[in-house]
Design an enzyme around this catalytic site. Structure first.
Site, PDB file in Angstrom:
ATOM      1  CG  ASN A  54      -0.839   8.336   3.182  1.00  0.00           C
ATOM      2  OD1 ASN A  54      -1.369   7.403   2.571  1.00  0.00           O
ATOM      3  ND2 ASN A  54      -0.232   9.333   2.556  1.00  0.00           N
TER       4      ASN A  54
ATOM      5  CG  HIS B  39      -1.387   5.254  -0.520  1.00  0.00           C
ATOM      6  ND1 HIS B  39      -2.025   5.738   0.598  1.00  0.00           N
ATOM      7  CD2 HIS B  39      -2.257   4.376  -1.093  1.00  0.00           C
ATOM      8  CE1 HIS B  39      -3.229   5.180   0.707  1.00  0.00           C
ATOM      9  NE2 HIS B  39      -3.369   4.344  -0.310  1.00  0.00           N
TER      10      HIS B  39
ATOM     11  NE  ARG C 207      -3.296   2.488   2.772  1.00  0.00           N
ATOM     12  CZ  ARG C 207      -3.781   2.943   3.921  1.00  0.00           C
ATOM     13  NH1 ARG C 207      -3.575   2.249   5.019  1.00  0.00           N
ATOM     14  NH2 ARG C 207      -4.451   4.063   3.973  1.00  0.00           N
TER      15      ARG C 207
ATOM     16  CG  HIS D 232      -8.304  -5.006  -2.140  1.00  0.00           C
ATOM     17  ND1 HIS D 232      -9.492  -4.393  -2.465  1.00  0.00           N
ATOM     18  CD2 HIS D 232      -7.444  -4.006  -1.850  1.00  0.00           C
ATOM     19  CE1 HIS D 232      -9.356  -3.084  -2.372  1.00  0.00           C
ATOM     20  NE2 HIS D 232      -8.120  -2.825  -2.000  1.00  0.00           N
TER      21      HIS D 232
END
Length: 346
Positions: free
Chosen positions: A111, A81, A77, A212
């Site tokens: 975040n 990001h 992640r 995911h």
């Protein structure tokens, strides 16, 4: 699904000491990110200047994974990001400074859910790399390698990482984050527009959503599906009743569940595989945007293909991660730097 596998749905809820990863659903971008697929990036970029780079990073990630496997989805992640906000330049790693009013990217509300372990792993790897190859390797490249390592450590594909990114010099600001990262209420149209703005495709959207396969998300991101779907004051009819019952037990509508997270993948939450796609076909997707991938006619055929072919998912995911790693790459002293410490500009 067998009765035994459905039981997993009822038990896999964890506290925030585990990792939460937000959806790969995204809203419209407000930042003009470079779409150039840099010819400078190469797998052997550090072959002469830091030949042991990958072994050093892999040593750190593999040791951490043994102790905290939840760092895997956190780091993936983190990479996503970083690339979607100002490009793959390590800007998400910069910490705040006393006296500076504008918060950096990592301090944005979106975040803050990323556990500190993900940042710590990158700093540890960077420190070891600096001992062997001082001032040579960017934090952005270390993050890209670490993300790949964690995909593989969790059971996913091992793919070559092209390197040669520089760390961004531009001041990273928290205000840049919200319009450029996942949100549970995004539509497929929103997602496609955002991915397109980064030079990515519909195929990349569906394939990268496969991250995911591992990871967790806070109750607040799917609470409306449990109690008040689209203002109906009823649950989402497209959620499996067993999953609904399980989630309601841990995520009350009011006054509780703040620190609770649930796995994106209700059947194999710690294994990087294609069960995510099988689950969203069976109404076991956690977020509204997960189920939207199966309901939308533009994305449904690919969801079905990936659900039926794990090898295809691994191959496509490897290629999509390479394309993701090309977004907004910085090069040269005018636009970049090679940080000695990932949390601080030079």
């Amino acid at each position: 699904m067998s009765p035994s596998s459905s039981i997993l749905i009822l038990i896999l809820l964890f506290s925030t000491t585990l990792i939460t990863t937000t959806s790969l659903t995204l809203s419209l971008s407000s930042i003009n990110t470079s779409l150039v697929h840099h010819r400078f990036l190469a797998v052997d970029y550090y072959a002469k200047t830091c030949p042991q780079l990958e072994q050093i990073v892999t040593f750190v990630t593999s040791q951490n994974f043994k102790v905290s496997p939840a760092t895997a989805p956190a780091t993936i992640r983190l990479f996503f990001h970083d690339c979607f906000v100002q490009g793959c330049d390590g800007s998400i790693l910069i910490s705040s400074k006393p006296g500076i009013k504008e918060l950096p990217e990592k301090e944005s509300e979106d975040n803050k859910e990323i556990p500190a372990d993900a940042y710590d792993v990158i700093e540890k790897a960077k420190a070891l790399v600096e001992k062997k190859c001082p001032g040579v390797v960017s934090c952005a490249d270390i993050l890209a390698i670490a993300a790949r390592d964690y995909v593989h450590l969790a059971g996913g594909p091992y793919y070559p990482v092209k390197k040669g990114r520089w760390d961004g010099k531009q001041k990273p600001m928290a205000s840049f984050v919200y319009p450029n990262i996942p949100h549970a209420n995004s539509t497929i149209d929103d997602l496609l527009k955002l991915f397109s703005s980064k030079g990515l495709t519909l195929n990349d959207l569906v394939v990268l959503s496969g991250a995911h396969s591992i990871g967790f998300v806070h109750c607040k991101h799917f609470l409306n599906r449990l109690y008040n779907f689209q203002g109906t004051k009823k649950p989402d009819p497209d959620m499996d009743p067993r999953l609904l019952k399980s989630l309601r037990m841990s995520c009350p509508q009011y006054g509780g569940g703040v620190g609770v997270v649930a796995p994106f993948d209700a059947t194999t939450p710690f294994a990087f595989d294609n069960a995510y796609y099988q689950n969203i076909q069976a109404k076991l997707g956690l977020l509204a945007t997960d189920k939207a991938l199966f309901l939308d006619p533009r994305t449904k055929p690919l969801v079905q293909a990936l659900a039926n072919d794990k090898k295809k998912f691994f191959q496509d995911f490897s290629l999509a991660m390479e394309r993701l790693g090309n977004v907004g790459v910085k090069r040269g002293k005018k636009h970049g730097e090679i940080r000695r410490v990932c949390s601080m500009h030079l």
